[in-house]
Scaffold this motif. Structure first.
Motif, PDB file in Angstrom:
ATOM      1  N   ALA A   1       0.845  -1.196   0.000  1.00 36.73           N
ATOM      2  CA  ALA A   1       0.000   0.000   0.000  1.00 36.73           C
ATOM      3  C   ALA A   1       0.880   1.245   0.000  1.00 36.73           C
ATOM      4  CB  ALA A   1      -0.917   0.010   1.218  1.00 36.73           C
TER       5      ALA A   1
ATOM      6  N   CYS B   1      -3.904   3.775   1.001  1.00 41.64           N
ATOM      7  CA  CYS B   1      -4.285   3.347   2.343  1.00 41.64           C
ATOM      8  C   CYS B   1      -5.572   4.041   2.766  1.00 41.64           C
ATOM      9  CB  CYS B   1      -3.162   3.662   3.326  1.00 41.64           C
ATOM     10  SG  CYS B   1      -3.351   2.824   4.892  1.00 41.64           S
TER      11      CYS B   1
ATOM     12  N   GLU C   1      -8.196   0.025   5.480  1.00 42.19           N
ATOM     13  CA  GLU C   1      -6.868  -0.562   5.453  1.00 42.19           C
ATOM     14  C   GLU C   1      -6.058  -0.097   6.661  1.00 42.19           C
ATOM     15  OE1 GLU C   1      -5.419  -2.757   3.423  1.00 42.19           O
ATOM     16  OE2 GLU C   1      -7.348  -3.056   2.458  1.00 42.19           O
TER      17      GLU C   1
END
Length: 330
Positions: free
Chosen positions: A81, A297, A301
């Motif tokens: 990410a 992100c 997440e």
């Protein structure tokens, strides 16, 4: 006359019997030859067949191995990410203000230090600046004359990496290639060097025993040289290739990570790296029926990785790529 005829008939009968005997003998010989030929053919087949079968099995095995590696690469890239903070959790905004976007790393997190080779071998951490200087201050080694002995022994040239456990965190000191030199003028050579460097970083991470990694772009900022406009794409490409160079065991360890973050310290650089990673994920997923995971992100997440943005700091969007950044050390 009749007696002579009887004698002649007897002779003919004997000759006929002799011919029949000869024909029978020939037939037996032909049968023996046919049997010998069949035996030889079977023996030859028994020798050649295993080789052919082994080649076929090897071909099938190679194909299956390549497909498995491609699937693991997709999974790895989809686990990475791009996040709008550096490895210490802070971001430098466009207005040159530093803000905390994520918690500082702890003993459960491995972070990457973009170490300079001369600092590792000669200067020491005291005079380091940029990202490395901030990391050394976080580690409490900013006044030390030198680095730990195992780090100095292990880092003797570019693209090498070494994991070391400090009191507050585990750090992978990694020496990225300096793209300002002519040896990396070619894109392929530059990507290969980055691939080796990231592969060494991932190898060290796989041996750490931890499952959370904060990466950053190696060879970024002033070290990107003539590749400044392409460093984001080169980073995403090199990461995918680097993963494939790990052993099967280390690939499985990396895939078991709870979080792999590509940390972007400069706010203005985040869109480029996020989009480059997204393109790499989409390219990797082109042959898969699955839908690629988001690379930015998001709040979900962040909760999954136990990383919650401070109040008032919204999750970043990913705008279109900007122009190449000014040469500034990441």
């Amino acid at each position: 006359f009749e007696a002579r005829m009887d004698e002649r008939l007897e002779e003919l009968s004997q000759e006929r019997a002799s011919l029949l005997t000869q024909r029978l003998d020939l037939a037996q010989r032909e049968a023996a030859l046919a049997t010998a030929a069949l035996t030889l053919a079977r023996a030859t087949r028994s020798i050649e067949a295993p080789e052919e079968d082994a080649q076929a099995e090897a071909l099938v095995g190679t194909t299956a191995s390549e497909e498995n590696a491609a699937a693991e690469k997709r999974e790895f890239l989809n686990r990475v990410a791009a996040v709008p903070w550096g490895v210490l959790g802070t971001q430098l905004t466009a207005s040159r203000q530093e803000r905390a976007n994520a918690p500082k790393p702890d003993l459960e997190t491995v972070l990457v230090d973009p170490a300079g080779l001369s600092y590792i071998q000669e200067v020491g951490p005291a005079l380091a600046g940029g990202a490395s200087g901030a990391i050394y201050e976080f580690l409490g080694i900013q006044d030390d004359d030198g680095f730990p002995a195992d780090v100095v022994r292990s880092l003797r040239q570019e693209v090498q990496a070494k994991l070391h456990r400090y009191a507050v965190a585990q750090v992978i000191h990694a020496v990225g290639p300096d793209f300002r030199t002519d040896r990396y003028a070619n894109d392929d050579d530059a990507i290969e060097a980055l691939t080796v460097a990231y592969s060494n970083v991932l190898h060290e991470y796989a041996t750490s025993g931890l499952c959370h990694l904060r990466l950053l772009p190696l060879s970024g900022g002033i070290f990107s040289g003539s590749h400044a406009s392409k460093i984001a794409d080169m980073t995403a490409t090199a990461l995918g290739s680097a993963f494939l160079r790990l052993s099967d065991q280390h690939r499985q360890v990396v895939l078991a990570s709870s979080g792999i973050e590509l940390c972007i310290f400069l706010e203005k650089d985040f869109p480029r790296f996020a989009n480059a990673l997204q393109l790499a994920q989409a390219s990797s997923d082109a042959g898969s029926s699955g839908t690629p995971d988001a690379v930015v992100c998001t709040p979900a997440e962040q909760r999954k990785a136990s990383l919650v943005l401070p109040r008032g700091v919204p999750p970043p969007a990913v705008p279109p790529p900007e122009a190449p950044p000014e040469e500034e050390e990441i």
